[in-house]
Design a protein around this motif. Structure first.
Motif, short mmCIF file in Angstrom:
data_model
loop_
_atom_site.label_atom_id
_atom_site.label_comp_id
_atom_site.label_asym_id
_atom_site.label_seq_id
_atom_site.Cartn_x
_atom_site.Cartn_y
_atom_site.Cartn_z
N THR A 65 0.85 -1.18 0.00
CA THR A 65 0.00 0.00 0.00
C THR A 65 0.89 1.23 0.00
O THR A 65 2.10 1.15 0.22
N PHE A 66 0.29 2.39 -0.21
CA PHE A 66 1.04 3.64 -0.23
C PHE A 66 0.48 4.57 0.84
O PHE A 66 -0.73 4.63 1.06
N ALA A 67 1.38 5.28 1.51
CA ALA A 67 1.00 6.04 2.70
C ALA A 67 1.53 7.46 2.65
O ALA A 67 2.40 7.81 1.83
N ASN A 68 0.98 8.28 3.52
CA ASN A 68 1.43 9.66 3.73
C ASN A 68 1.40 10.50 2.45
O ASN A 68 2.26 11.35 2.22
N GLY A 69 0.40 10.22 1.62
CA GLY A 69 0.23 11.01 0.41
C GLY A 69 1.10 10.62 -0.75
O GLY A 69 1.04 11.26 -1.82
N PHE A 70 1.90 9.57 -0.59
CA PHE A 70 2.78 9.15 -1.68
C PHE A 70 1.95 8.51 -2.80
O PHE A 70 1.18 7.58 -2.57
N THR A 71 2.12 9.02 -4.02
CA THR A 71 1.42 8.49 -5.19
C THR A 71 2.44 8.23 -6.29
O THR A 71 2.90 9.15 -6.97
N PRO A 72 2.82 6.98 -6.47
CA PRO A 72 3.81 6.69 -7.51
C PRO A 72 3.21 6.86 -8.90
O PRO A 72 1.99 6.84 -9.07
N LYS A 73 4.08 7.02 -9.87
CA LYS A 73 3.62 7.18 -11.25
C LYS A 73 4.16 6.04 -12.10
O LYS A 73 5.09 5.31 -11.70
N ALA A 74 3.55 5.87 -13.24
CA ALA A 74 3.95 4.80 -14.15
C ALA A 74 5.43 4.91 -14.48
O ALA A 74 5.94 6.00 -14.75
N GLY A 75 6.12 3.80 -14.42
CA GLY A 75 7.55 3.75 -14.70
C GLY A 75 8.41 3.76 -13.46
O GLY A 75 9.61 3.46 -13.53
N ASP A 76 7.84 4.11 -12.30
CA ASP A 76 8.62 4.12 -11.07
C ASP A 76 8.96 2.70 -10.63
O ASP A 76 8.13 1.79 -10.74
N THR A 77 10.18 2.52 -10.11
CA THR A 77 10.57 1.27 -9.47
C THR A 77 10.86 1.58 -8.01
O THR A 77 11.66 2.46 -7.69
N ILE A 78 10.20 0.87 -7.13
CA ILE A 78 10.26 1.16 -5.70
C ILE A 78 10.85 -0.03 -4.97
O ILE A 78 10.30 -1.13 -5.01
N GLN A 79 11.96 0.19 -4.31
CA GLN A 79 12.61 -0.89 -3.58
C GLN A 79 11.86 -1.16 -2.28
O GLN A 79 11.47 -0.26 -1.55
N LEU A 80 11.68 -2.46 -1.98
CA LEU A 80 10.95 -2.87 -0.79
C LEU A 80 11.82 -3.61 0.22
O LEU A 80 11.76 -3.33 1.41
N ILE A 81 12.59 -4.59 -0.26
CA ILE A 81 13.33 -5.47 0.64
C ILE A 81 14.77 -5.57 0.18
O ILE A 81 15.05 -5.72 -1.02
N THR A 82 15.68 -5.51 1.14
CA THR A 82 17.09 -5.77 0.87
C THR A 82 17.58 -6.81 1.86
O THR A 82 17.12 -6.87 3.00
#
Length: 653
Positions: free
Chosen positions: A603-620
């Motif tokens: 989910t996305f929080a605190n007003g964050f709205t990703p856009k098409a093409g974004d890559t978002i790292q989750l786990i390392t």
């Protein structure tokens, strides 16, 4: 500070807006069919369960009836539970009562004649100060603190001190309810006549002609009367007069002319010092007792109400009316009186009725439901609710517990929990056993060694604010079971303390437990049902995390969550991650990471709205050849990316 919320399941109507990606889909997926065959075992269970035995000393809860106001003149440590409770003061000060009885010569003030002890003058500097000083440095600091506070107070502090002196204490502390204050006062039908500081307050004494705690059932208050009745019952056998008459310790402004009583309170100074002892503070004893009772009825505002009770105590020092030791002892007395009266079988039905009425009436008044009442109770901001910030409340609590006194005795004495003290937490932790509530008090107690606070029962070291915010340590095996169908804290709770220890936490049931402290416990975390949520970077301590059933949640308020050991999410379970685009909601694993066959929900929080093409790292950390069986990303078509020891999502649309 994280927002208070209830965790809700995803409505079926939203399913069409959530993209679901199976393990065999997506061009960017490292699809090698890896399974979870070598999943680690859960952290080992410790061989013992922590406990807090009842101390083998006379219990205040059993002897409160000996604290009779009418017997104040003749009270002694041996005969009066209230006098005995704060008797560690005798390490610092020998009252005239004992000096006369023992025929003691007091070098500092001369030889006391054989007089009736109750006839002391109450004036420390006239050769008959009411006792003799045994620990000069501590008592000198006690008065010097009062000097410093009264000479440096602001006008705002002086005004607050006036209101807390002249208003009914029960009315005063209700502003600790924050967004619920007006609703509480209206339901209780509370009134006060002290609504401003009159221009002539420096010369005229104004008394509160309101009704203090409100109208009870006898006055026809059918909707909230049981709450008011419980507050009234908490005052049974709770007079501070026996202690005042026994200890004969003068108010600070009588010890030093450098203590400046607030000018608006000079008319409140007693004209008879012989009946006006400072130790212990009656205002603080009553205010904290009321605050604890309100916290019992509405634990949703428990920590804030305790903060308000402590604040009133500090205001007594700022007023010039009491010293720190007076206030500290008043707090001890309040806790003991609340414990004893909440345990009184005569109040068993009343306290249950009061808790029910408090919620029914205030939910109706605020147009809330059990599901969103907690959120409303914390909907204020620092501008509208001065107890809205947890970090500020915590810092004030720590300061007000000791007011800067050094430890003068052993600093590592084991914690002691008074008989019956667990009753304070029975509405706060409905999902814990009575023994577990005692352990919560034990693991959140203040260290030993501070003046007055090391009483044999343990009341002086109880940190009620901390106890309302979860365990302080995990020692041995800590197993809790939450039932979401019960609602309230059984469905969703947050522990904010910094939890240490070598023990292990196991969560069962169906509720959600949020860990929000700077934790360092090392025994590991196991989820066997329900959901565990990390609301801080170190929420899981330093051990392994094992999700065998239910869910693990990584909150956006954690940046990122660090797991020092193994992190295992078995097939059929869920890892939820609330991402804010700035590192919040990410997970960093130091040990082996296992998640193949489980579900990832983003989910996305605190007003964050990703856009098409974004890559978002989750786990390392230690990903290897694994895949989630299902990935859902709310509101977006997305692809999972497994590469270079990381898990990310790519937003396609």
């Amino acid at each position: 500070m994280r927002s208070y919320r209830m965790r809700l399941s995803l409505p079926a109507a939203l399913v069409s807006s959530v993209f679901m990606l199976t393990a065999c889909g997506g061009d960017d997926v490292n699809n090698n069919g890896s399974t979870n065959a070598s999943a680690p075992s859960a952290p080992p269970n410790p061989s013992f369960v922590d406990s807090a035995p009842i101390p083998d000393v006379p219990a205040f809860v059993d002897n409160i009836a000996t604290n009779q106001r009418g017997d104040a003149r003749f009270a002694t440590v041996a005969t009066n539970a209230g006098v005995r409770l704060v008797s560690r003061y005798l390490d610092l000060w020998m009252p005239l009562t004992l000096l006369v009885d023992a025929g003691v010569t007091a070098p500092a003030v001369g030889t006391f004649p054989e007089i009736v002890a109750s006839k002391w003058t109450g004036l420390p500097n006239d050769g008959n100060p009411g006792g003799t000083i045994l620990n000069a440095p501590v008592l000198a600091q006690n008065i010097q603190f009062s000097v410093d506070e009264t000479t440096n107070r602001t006008q705002a502090q002086a005004d607050a001190a006036y209101f807390d002196d002249r208003r009914g204490k029960g009315f005063s502390v209700t502003d600790g309810m924050g967004p619920l204050t007006d609703a509480w006062r209206a339901a209780a039908q509370q009134t006060t006549t002290i609504t401003s500081i009159p221009a002539n307050a420096t010369t005229t004494l104004f008394n509160d002609n309101g009704n203090n705690i409100g109208v009870g059932t006898s006055g026809g208050n059918t909707a909230f009367g049981h709450v008011v009745d419980l507050l009234s019952a908490m005052g049974n056998n709770a007079s501070t007069e026996p202690a005042k008459r026994f200890y004969k310790y003068a108010r600070p402004y009588r010890w030093s002319t450098s203590v400046i009583v607030d000018p608006t309170l000079v008319p409140a100074e007693s004209s008879d010092p012989t009946t006006d002892g400072g130790f212990i503070s009656g205002h603080e004893a009553e205010a904290m007792r009321d605050a604890l009772t309100m916290a019992y009825c509405l634990p949703e505002r428990g920590p804030e109400m305790i903060s308000r009770g402590l604040e009133l105590g500090e205001n007594r020092i700022l007023a010039g009316m009491h010293s720190p030791l007076d206030v500290m002892a008043g707090r001890m007395f309040a806790i003991a009186a609340a414990v004893a009266n909440l345990n009184d079988p005569a109040n068993a039905t009343l306290k249950s009725q009061a808790v029910q009425q408090a919620h029914t009436a205030l939910e109706a008044a605020t147009n809330t439901t059990p599901a969103n009442f907690l959120a409303f109770a914390h909907s204020g901001t620092p501008a509208t609710d001065r107890f809205a910030d947890f970090a500020t409340n915590k810092a004030n609590d720590i300061r007000r517990m000791t007011f800067g006194f050094p430890q003068i005795e052993s600093t590592d004495a084991p914690p002691v929990v008074p008989k019956g003290a667990e009753v304070l937490l029975e509405t706060r932790y409905p999902y814990l056993t009575a023994d577990q509530r005692r352990v919560v008090i034990k693991t959140t107690e203040f260290p030993s060694g501070f003046p007055v606070l090391d009483d044999p029962e343990g009341y002086g070291r109880i940190d009620a604010f901390a106890a309302f915010n979860g365990y302080g340590q995990f020692n041995g095996s800590v197993v809790i079971s939450m039932d979401a169908t019960q609602g309230g804290f059984s469905a969703n709770d947050t522990w904010r303390n910094d939890i240490s220890g070598s023990g292990k936490l196991t969560l069962n049931g169906s509720g959600t437990l949020q860990l929000a402290g700077n934790n360092s416990y090392s025994g590991g975390t196991q989820v066997s049902g329900g959901a565990i949520e990390a609301d801080s970077a170190t929420a899981f301590g330093t051990g392994d995390v094992f999700v065998g059933a239910g869910s693990a949640i990584v909150s956006a308020s954690a940046t990122p969550v660090k797991v020092g050991g193994k992190f295992t999410v078995l097939p059929g379970t869920t890892l939820e991650m609330a991402v804010d685009g700035s590192g919040g909601g990410q997970l960093n694993v130091g040990g082996q990471l296992t998640f193949a066959g489980s579900t990832l929900h983003v989910t996305f929080a605190n007003g964050f709205t990703p856009k098409a093409g974004d890559t978002i790292q989750l786990i390392t950390g230690g990903v290897g050849n694994q895949q989630f069986s299902t990935v859902t990303v709310d509101g977006h078509n997305a692809s999972a990316v497994y590469a270079n020891g990381t898990v990310s999502i790519r937003i396609n649309s």
